[in-house]
Motif scaffolding. Structure first.
Motif, PDB file in Angstrom:
ATOM      1  N   CYS A 130       0.821  -1.221   0.000  1.00 38.22           N
ATOM      2  CA  CYS A 130       0.000   0.000   0.000  1.00 38.22           C
ATOM      3  C   CYS A 130       0.849   1.263   0.000  1.00 38.22           C
ATOM      4  O   CYS A 130       0.568   2.214  -0.731  1.00 38.22           O
ATOM      5  N   VAL A 134       0.780   4.231  -2.817  1.00 40.53           N
ATOM      6  CA  VAL A 134       0.504   5.636  -2.487  1.00 40.53           C
ATOM      7  C   VAL A 134       1.635   6.518  -2.996  1.00 40.53           C
ATOM      8  O   VAL A 134       1.400   7.572  -3.614  1.00 40.53           O
ATOM      9  N   SER A 138       1.477   9.375  -6.034  1.00 39.94           N
ATOM     10  CA  SER A 138       1.630  10.773  -5.628  1.00 39.94           C
ATOM     11  C   SER A 138       2.658  11.520  -6.453  1.00 39.94           C
ATOM     12  O   SER A 138       2.596  12.750  -6.542  1.00 39.94           O
ATOM     13  N   CYS A 166      -5.747   3.624  -1.899  1.00 37.76           N
ATOM     14  CA  CYS A 166      -4.344   4.027  -2.025  1.00 37.76           C
ATOM     15  C   CYS A 166      -4.154   5.050  -3.140  1.00 37.76           C
ATOM     16  O   CYS A 166      -3.413   6.025  -2.974  1.00 37.76           O
ATOM     17  N   GLY A 170      -2.826   8.828  -2.583  1.00 33.46           N
ATOM     18  CA  GLY A 170      -1.634   9.275  -3.295  1.00 33.46           C
ATOM     19  C   GLY A 170      -1.917  10.425  -4.248  1.00 33.46           C
ATOM     20  O   GLY A 170      -1.135  11.376  -4.342  1.00 33.46           O
TER      21      GLY A 170
END
Length: 227
Positions: A130, A134, A138, A166, A170
């Motif tokens: 996870c 993320v 991002s 997630c 992100g």
């Protein structure tokens, strides 16, 4: 894929239709929301949303553009996050269907195979799970948005809810940081366009370096033929 080679029941067809249509309806619903709540910015953000949906334009270009035009950073971040989450929903809920589409399907299949080969040679990537998804979502780089995040989440073995959560986290973090960074860069430039552009380039380059350090070890990434 599960379900291949069998005739879908009426309930299955209704479920499939809902999984396709409902996420796609979220795009016009957001446009309607913009025109009702933010009528002055609605045209710009509807265009930004359309540009973000169609590659190769990404948030690393659209968010600084919005900042340069004086648009509010939080609405820019919200719009990009929304597009990423909806794109993730479409792919995560209809992965097999997307793979069967002409042009889109082969490109997505190639990405899946290359990603699978990377994970086979670099098993430690699966341990990121996870947190890795993320981080990947991002960072403001090509392929790291909602669709790319859905593919990576699928390869990591996460469930649909896990992937969507997630990717949403992100995308929100990445869009907010980039929007704030773009606004800060322009403020520090004091109206100097060249300085502002340099600062934005540094911001994007830092994201690129961070992704390579966090997600890949040394050595070239394997291709499908190396499997």
């Amino acid at each position: 894929m599960a379900g291949e080679g069998r005739i879908l029941s009426r309930a299955d067809r209704r479920g499939r239709l809902g999984r396709v249509v409902l996420p796609l309806l979220l795009y016009p619903l957001y446009a309607l929301f913009l025109f009702l709540v933010f009528p002055d910015e609605a045209v710009f953000y509807t265009g930004l949303m359309a540009a973000y949906v169609v590659p190769p334009v990404g948030r690393e270009a659209l968010i600084p553009l919005a900042a340069a035009l004086g648009q509010p950073w939080w609405l820019t971040a919200l719009t990009c996050t929304y597009v990423d989450v909806v794109g993730c929903l479409v792919v995560a809920l209809n992965f097999d269907l997307v793979l069967s589409l002409p042009y889109v399907g082969p490109r997505l299949a190639a990405l899946v195979e290359t990603g699978r080969a990377v994970l086979e040679r670099r098993a430690w990537l699966r341990g990121l799970s996870c947190a890795g998804l993320v981080l990947f979502t991002s960072l403001p780089m090509e392929g790291s948005g909602g669709v790319g995040g859905a593919v990576v989440g699928r390869l990591l073995g996460l469930g649909e809810r896990g992937v969507i959560c997630c990717v949403g986290l992100g995308a929100a973090a990445g869009s907010a940081l980039l929007a704030l960074g773009a606004e800060a860069a322009l403020s520090l430039a004091g109206g100097g366009l060249i300085i502002g552009i340099v600062l934005l380039v540094v911001l994007v380059a830092a994201g690129c370096i961070l992704r390579r350090v966090a997600l890949f070890d040394k050595g070239p990434a394997p291709t499908y033929r190396e499997r």
